[in-house]
Design a protein around this motif. Structure first.
Motif, PDB file in Angstrom:
ATOM      1  N   ALA A  41       0.762  -1.220   0.055  1.00 35.58           N
ATOM      2  CA  ALA A  41       0.044  -0.110  -0.122  1.00 35.58           C
ATOM      3  C   ALA A  41       0.777   1.276  -0.005  1.00 35.58           C
ATOM      4  O   ALA A  41       1.828   1.419   0.732  1.00 35.58           O
ATOM      5  CB  ALA A  41      -0.818  -0.031   1.122  1.00 35.58           C
ATOM      6  N   GLU A  42       0.627   2.227  -0.920  1.00 36.10           N
ATOM      7  CA  GLU A  42       1.553   3.354  -0.924  1.00 36.10           C
ATOM      8  C   GLU A  42       0.453   4.586  -1.325  1.00 36.10           C
ATOM      9  O   GLU A  42      -0.298   4.397  -1.944  1.00 36.10           O
ATOM     10  CB  GLU A  42       2.571   3.377  -2.319  1.00 36.10           C
ATOM     11  CG  GLU A  42       3.501   2.359  -2.099  1.00 36.10           C
ATOM     12  CD  GLU A  42       4.647   2.367  -3.307  1.00 36.10           C
ATOM     13  OE1 GLU A  42       5.553   3.045  -3.137  1.00 36.10           O
ATOM     14  OE2 GLU A  42       4.209   1.800  -4.336  1.00 36.10           O
TER      15      GLU A  42
ATOM     16  N   TYR B   1      -6.218   3.452   1.542  1.00 32.98           N
ATOM     17  CA  TYR B   1      -6.803   2.804   2.838  1.00 32.98           C
ATOM     18  C   TYR B   1      -7.866   1.905   2.434  1.00 32.98           C
ATOM     19  O   TYR B   1      -9.108   2.173   2.411  1.00 32.98           O
ATOM     20  CB  TYR B   1      -7.293   3.949   3.514  1.00 32.98           C
ATOM     21  CG  TYR B   1      -6.332   4.884   4.298  1.00 32.98           C
ATOM     22  CD1 TYR B   1      -5.773   4.934   5.181  1.00 32.98           C
ATOM     23  CD2 TYR B   1      -5.614   6.295   3.171  1.00 32.98           C
ATOM     24  CE1 TYR B   1      -4.760   5.569   5.573  1.00 32.98           C
ATOM     25  CE2 TYR B   1      -4.876   7.070   3.552  1.00 32.98           C
ATOM     26  CZ  TYR B   1      -4.311   6.904   4.811  1.00 32.98           C
ATOM     27  OH  TYR B   1      -3.326   7.617   5.420  1.00 32.98           O
TER      28      TYR B   1
ATOM     29  N   LYS C 294       3.203  -4.489   3.204  1.00 27.45           N
ATOM     30  CA  LYS C 294       4.194  -3.471   3.666  1.00 27.45           C
ATOM     31  C   LYS C 294       3.553  -2.226   3.157  1.00 27.45           C
ATOM     32  O   LYS C 294       2.587  -2.082   2.312  1.00 27.45           O
ATOM     33  CB  LYS C 294       5.207  -3.862   2.611  1.00 27.45           C
ATOM     34  CG  LYS C 294       6.525  -2.729   2.398  1.00 27.45           C
ATOM     35  CD  LYS C 294       7.491  -3.094   1.625  1.00 27.45           C
ATOM     36  CE  LYS C 294       8.662  -2.007   1.417  1.00 27.45           C
ATOM     37  NZ  LYS C 294       9.525  -2.390   0.578  1.00 27.45           N
ATOM     38  N   LEU C 295       3.987  -0.973   4.004  1.00 32.61           N
ATOM     39  CA  LEU C 295       3.470   0.228   3.699  1.00 32.61           C
ATOM     40  C   LEU C 295       4.816   0.930   3.255  1.00 32.61           C
ATOM     41  O   LEU C 295       5.707   0.747   3.774  1.00 32.61           O
ATOM     42  CB  LEU C 295       2.950   0.698   5.265  1.00 32.61           C
ATOM     43  CG  LEU C 295       1.453   0.238   5.567  1.00 32.61           C
ATOM     44  CD1 LEU C 295       1.308   1.044   6.907  1.00 32.61           C
ATOM     45  CD2 LEU C 295       0.633  -0.081   4.872  1.00 32.61           C
TER      46      LEU C 295
ATOM     47  N   GLN D 108       3.360   6.023   2.835  1.00 28.61           N
ATOM     48  CA  GLN D 108       1.623   5.943   3.204  1.00 28.61           C
ATOM     49  C   GLN D 108       1.489   6.583   4.668  1.00 28.61           C
ATOM     50  O   GLN D 108       2.229   6.163   5.387  1.00 28.61           O
ATOM     51  CB  GLN D 108       1.549   4.405   3.319  1.00 28.61           C
ATOM     52  CG  GLN D 108       0.176   4.064   3.929  1.00 28.61           C
ATOM     53  CD  GLN D 108      -0.991   4.391   2.943  1.00 28.61           C
ATOM     54  OE1 GLN D 108      -0.713   4.183   1.725  1.00 28.61           O
ATOM     55  NE2 GLN D 108      -2.101   4.761   3.484  1.00 28.61           N
ATOM     56  N   SER D 109       0.973   7.651   4.499  1.00 29.52           N
ATOM     57  CA  SER D 109       0.746   8.651   5.695  1.00 29.52           C
ATOM     58  C   SER D 109      -0.418   9.559   5.571  1.00 29.52           C
ATOM     59  O   SER D 109      -0.486  10.137   4.650  1.00 29.52           O
ATOM     60  CB  SER D 109       2.132   9.750   5.972  1.00 29.52           C
ATOM     61  OG  SER D 109       1.891  10.427   6.941  1.00 29.52           O
TER      62      SER D 109
ATOM     63  N   ILE E  24      -4.286   1.311   8.823  1.00 32.60           N
ATOM     64  CA  ILE E  24      -4.528   0.531   7.524  1.00 32.60           C
ATOM     65  C   ILE E  24      -5.499  -0.725   8.171  1.00 32.60           C
ATOM     66  O   ILE E  24      -4.882  -1.402   9.160  1.00 32.60           O
ATOM     67  CB  ILE E  24      -3.625  -0.274   6.647  1.00 32.60           C
ATOM     68  CG1 ILE E  24      -2.846   1.097   5.998  1.00 32.60           C
ATOM     69  CG2 ILE E  24      -4.265  -1.086   5.642  1.00 32.60           C
ATOM     70  CD1 ILE E  24      -3.589   1.758   5.238  1.00 32.60           C
TER      71      ILE E  24
ATOM     72  N   ASP F 215       5.585  -1.747   8.813  1.00 27.43           N
ATOM     73  CA  ASP F 215       4.703  -0.262   8.769  1.00 27.43           C
ATOM     74  C   ASP F 215       5.429   0.806   9.577  1.00 27.43           C
ATOM     75  O   ASP F 215       6.890   0.466   9.655  1.00 27.43           O
ATOM     76  CB  ASP F 215       3.396  -0.755   9.159  1.00 27.43           C
ATOM     77  CG  ASP F 215       3.421  -1.237  10.476  1.00 27.43           C
ATOM     78  OD1 ASP F 215       4.535  -1.488  11.399  1.00 27.43           O
ATOM     79  OD2 ASP F 215       2.415  -1.425  11.114  1.00 27.43           O
TER      80      ASP F 215
ATOM     81  N   LEU G  23       5.162   7.425   8.711  1.00 29.56           N
ATOM     82  CA  LEU G  23       4.419   6.089   8.037  1.00 29.56           C
ATOM     83  C   LEU G  23       3.314   5.557   8.784  1.00 29.56           C
ATOM     84  O   LEU G  23       3.516   5.156  10.109  1.00 29.56           O
ATOM     85  CB  LEU G  23       5.537   5.063   8.175  1.00 29.56           C
ATOM     86  CG  LEU G  23       5.278   3.914   7.199  1.00 29.56           C
ATOM     87  CD1 LEU G  23       5.003   4.310   5.585  1.00 29.56           C
ATOM     88  CD2 LEU G  23       6.255   2.972   7.079  1.00 29.56           C
ATOM     89  N   ASP G  24       2.168   5.265   8.115  1.00 28.98           N
ATOM     90  CA  ASP G  24       1.069   4.590   8.980  1.00 28.98           C
ATOM     91  C   ASP G  24       1.430   3.317   9.542  1.00 28.98           C
ATOM     92  O   ASP G  24       2.219   2.728   9.210  1.00 28.98           O
ATOM     93  CB  ASP G  24      -0.205   4.588   7.876  1.00 28.98           C
ATOM     94  CG  ASP G  24      -0.649   6.077   7.470  1.00 28.98           C
ATOM     95  OD1 ASP G  24      -0.491   6.762   8.131  1.00 28.98           O
ATOM     96  OD2 ASP G  24      -1.311   6.077   6.324  1.00 28.98           O
TER      97      ASP G  24
ATOM     98  N   VAL H  76      -0.441  -0.762  10.680  1.00 29.49           N
ATOM     99  CA  VAL H  76      -1.445  -1.622  10.284  1.00 29.49           C
ATOM    100  C   VAL H  76      -2.214  -2.151  11.472  1.00 29.49           C
ATOM    101  O   VAL H  76      -1.522  -2.435  12.466  1.00 29.49           O
ATOM    102  CB  VAL H  76      -0.760  -2.928   9.579  1.00 29.49           C
ATOM    103  CG1 VAL H  76      -1.901  -4.037   9.014  1.00 29.49           C
ATOM    104  CG2 VAL H  76      -0.244  -2.382   8.257  1.00 29.49           C
TER     105      VAL H  76
END
Length: 395
Positions: A262-263, A267, A283-284, A287-288, A331, A360, A376-377, A379
């Motif tokens: 996810a990039e 969401y 993997k993120l 992603q923020s 996420i 993440d 970075l978000d 999970v």
């Protein structure tokens, strides 16, 4: 222009100029054309089994009716078969179409395309202008750009097809929503299936993806529902990029290098899936929610100016009104089965806090973009399942 008004069989070994078919006509044997053949509204062309039609230029344009069974349409430099608003009486069955810019193009209408072999074209098939074509049980292979493009509000039925060895994409859905997209197989392509742009929210059900560099790419605010698919042996099984808020439920991710990436403000909701044997499950990257608030709308406005293959494109109102992103920085990937090894890891104290199969914000707290740092978000993975969720699905 030569006009044909025949209710007979044409056996034409020589070259012909542009033709207009205006009454019922039958083709048989071997025919060669140097320019476009047009089937006028109200006229019908029947191409009998065993016929080979060679084009050295132009196209077969059909505004009336075309029926072809077990025929071949070929040529080194032709445009392909163009179906203009035809109804379901137009049928191509068990035909081979090769060497064209676009093997079959449906501009609106509802043709039936069954058990075709589309290979060696630039694009195998293109369905647009709200076409409700049926394309099923066909082999769409080794086309240099894409096996299939579905665009411009088309709503076709796409079932039981094989997409293999195509140059960029097996299938590309852009601003369209197929009525059905199921039981297809994608193998050996840079990207198996790409779904892009706001308004592309198809249901992708029960398909198989294997040995693709990227099995499914969701991009530019597309919101598909992915259910019951099997993704095995791919580089990246599911890539969510630029505001791709997919719903991902009941799929099997097995033996991929990376199951889900996810990039850039994507969401998704990822639930009731099985992850087994992947080098990494989730993997993120870039992603923020903080990055989205600062940069998301402007970045996507710039991207929306490009069309299917990067050519110039005028943004429509939908592209200018991207929906706002969530701001909680998470996420949702709860209620999944993370495989035998993952479940064992989650039973440990370290695994419950930061499982190794998810990368993440716990692992990389920030990333740098445009000279600034962004968090970075993370999970959400708890609660999780302690057994497989997909029942009797098997690769």
């Amino acid at each position: 222009m030569i006009r044909l008004a025949l209710i007979c069989c044409l056996i034409w070994p020589g070259m012909a100029a542009a033709l207009s078919i205006e009454q019922p006509t039958v083709w048989r044997g071997e025919l060669r054309f140097s320019e476009t053949v047009r089937v006028a509204p109200g006229a019908a062309l029947t191409v009998e089994a065993g016929t080979t039609v060679h084009f050295s230029g132009g196209a077969l344009e059909v505004a009336g009716r075309l029926e072809a069974t077990e025929a071949r349409f070929t040529g080194p430099n032709w445009q392909g078969i163009v179906l203009k608003g035809v109804d379901s009486d137009t049928r191509l069955t068990d035909c081979l179409i090769d060497g064209a810019d676009t093997g079959v193009e449906a501009i609106g209408g509802a043709p039936r395309l069954e058990r075709l072999h589309l290979r060696g074209n630039r694009i195998g098939a293109q369905l647009g202008k709200k076409s409700t074509a049926i394309l099923r049980d066909s082999h769409i292979e080794e086309n240099s750009r894409a096996g299939l493009i579905v665009k411009d509000g088309a709503a076709p039925t796409l079932t039981g097809n094989l997409f293999a060895g195509n140059g960029l994409f097996g299938a590309y859905i852009v601003q369209a929503k197929p009525q059905a997209f199921r039981d297809n197989r994608f193998a050996g392509q840079p990207t198996g299936l790409k779904i892009a742009n706001l308004g592309s929210d198809p249901e992708i059900i029960g398909n198989h993806f294997e040995r693709n560099e990227v099995a499914i790419l969701v991009d530019k605010a597309a919101r598909p529902t992915l259910t019951g698919n099997i993704l095995t042996g791919n580089g990246i099984a599911l890539h969510l990029y630029r505001r791709a808020d997919a719903r991902v439920t009941g799929n099997r991710f097995a033996d991929n290098k990376l199951a889900v990436l996810a990039e850039y403000s994507s969401y998704p909701k990822i639930t009731e899936n099985d992850f087994s044997g992947n080098e990494r499950s989730l993997k993120l990257a870039f992603q923020s929610s903080a990055w989205e608030a600062a940069n998301g709308a402007a970045a996507r406005a710039q991207e929306s100016r490009q069309g299917v293959f990067g050519q110039g494109k005028r943004p429509d109102d939908g592209e200018r009104r991207w929906p706002p992103a969530p701001t909680d920085g998470t996420i949702d990937a709860r209620d999944n089965w993370w495989g035998t090894a993952g479940t064992e890891e989650l039973a440990t104290a370290a695994g419950k806090d930061n499982p190794s199969f998810i990368l993440d914000g716990r692992d990389t707290p920030t990333f740098r973009d445009g000279g600034k740092d962004y968090p970075l978000d993370r999970v959400l993975f708890s609660p999780w399942r302690d057994r497989a969720a997909t029942g009797d699905l098997s690769p």
